[in-house]
Design an enzyme around this catalytic site. Structure first.
Site, PDB file in Angstrom:
ATOM      1  CB  CYS A  46      43.809  35.597  46.126  1.00  0.00           C
ATOM      2  SG  CYS A  46      43.629  35.012  47.813  1.00  0.00           S
ATOM      3  CB  CYS A 106      44.834  37.957  48.710  1.00  0.00           C
ATOM      4  SG  CYS A 106      45.599  36.334  48.532  1.00  0.00           S
TER       5      CYS A 106
END
Length: 257
Positions: free
Chosen positions: A181, A184
Site C-alpha cells: 500500500c 501506507c
C-alpha cells in the site's frame, strides 16, 4: 531440474527461484529458532509431494536482511505464497501440514483459496540469539505485546491485539496497513514520529492486515491506511487515508490525559 527437497535461496539467487515458472512457498527462518524447526519434517514431505509442481525455498533471515525487508517479515517462521512471481499472501507460524498442503494445491491451481494458515511463531527481532549474536540485519522491532519505547511502534498480531489494545491503560493508535500500500508507506514516518513523541503517554501500534485478516475483518477495515484510536479497548476515533502528521497528532492528543 525437479527438486524433491526444500531448496536454500537468498538475495543472490531469489530471482532465479521466482522465474523458474513454478509456484513458490518462501519460508523465512533462523538457524537457532526452535519454532522454525517444527516445520522441518513438514517441509521435507511437502517438497517431495509437490516435486515438479511447486518449489519450497528456505531463507535465513540473518543472512538476507534485504529480503526480510522486502517481504515485511516480522515473525518466524515467515511464510510467503507466490505465484507467477507475485505475492498472493503472507503469514507466519509453524502451520499444520494440511494447511500448507491446501495452499500449495491452490497455488498449483488444484483447489480453492483456503484460509491463511497459522501456528506457533516468535518475533523476528531479539536482543540476542541463543549463541550470543545479534541479528545481522541490525533492525529491531519492538516485541509484540509490550508498549513501545523509543524504538518505535508496537507490532500487533491477531493473537496479541486484545492483550495490547484491550488491556492498555493509555490510548492506543493502531495503523492498519499492508506492505503493498503506497499511502501506507507515505504515512509510516508519521507513525514512527508519533511513537517517539507519545512514548509513555500513548501506545502507537501497527497491524499488517495481510498477515492478520481476522482483526482487520473484525473492525471492518475496507480501506488502508486506516488509523483507529482506542481507549479502554473501544474505538473512539477513526481516520482513513494518508493523513498529515499534524492531523494524526491532534487526533491522538485529544485522547491523552
Amino acid at each position: 531440474m525437479v527438486f524433491s527437497t526444500p531448496i536454500r535461496t537468498g538475495e543472490q539467487s531469489i530471482d532465479r527461484v521466482l522465474k523458474a515458472g513454478l509456484p513458490v512457498l518462501l519460508v523465512f527462518e533462523r538457524r537457532d529458532c526452535a519454532t522454525c524447526r517444527q516445520l522441518d519434517a513438514t517441509l521435507d514431505r511437502l517438497a517431495q509431494q509437490f516435486a515438479g509442481k511447486a518449489l519450497i525455498a528456505r531463507i535465513d533471515v540473518d543472512d538476507n536482511p534485504a529480503l526480510v525487508q522486502k517481504y515485511s517479515i516480522s515473525d518466524l517462521p515467515g511464510l510467503v505464497f507466490i505465484r507467477n512471481g507475485a505475492t498472493l499472501a503472507r503469514t507466519a507460524g509453524a502451520a499444520p501440514a494440511t494447511a500448507l498442503q491446501a495452499w500449495l494445491n491452490f497455488l498449483c491451481g488444484e483447489g480453492p483459496q483456503p484460509p491463511l494458515p497459522n501456528g506457533p511463531s516468535v518475533p523476528l527481532a531479539k536482543a540476542a540469539t541463543s549463541n550470543g549474536r545479534t541479528p545481522s540485519n541490525g533492525s529491531y522491532q519492538q516485541p509484540t505485546g509490550q508498549a513501545q519505547t523509543a524504538t518505535g511502534p508496537v507490532v500487533l498480531r491477531d493473537a496479541t491485539f486484545d492483550q495490547v489494545v484491550g488491556q492498555s491503560q493509555q490510548p492506543v493508535l493502531v495503523d492498519f496497513w499492508a506492505p503493498w500500500c503506497g499511502p501506507c508507506r507515505a504515512v509510516a514516518p508519521s507513525i514512527e514520529r508519533l511513537a517517539h513523541e507519545f512514548a509513555g503517554k500513548a501506545v502507537v501500534a501497527k497491524l499488517n492486515v495481510d498477515e492478520n485478516p481476522y482483526t482487520a475483518q473484525r473492525f471492518g477495515i475496507t480501506g488502508i491506511p486506516a488509523l483507529y484510536i482506542f481507549k479502554g479497548g473501544r474505538v473512539v476515533e477513526r481516520l482513513v487515508g494518508a493523513q498529515p502528521y499534524q492531523v494524526l497528532r491532534q487526533a491522538l492528543a485529544r485522547h491523552v490525559g
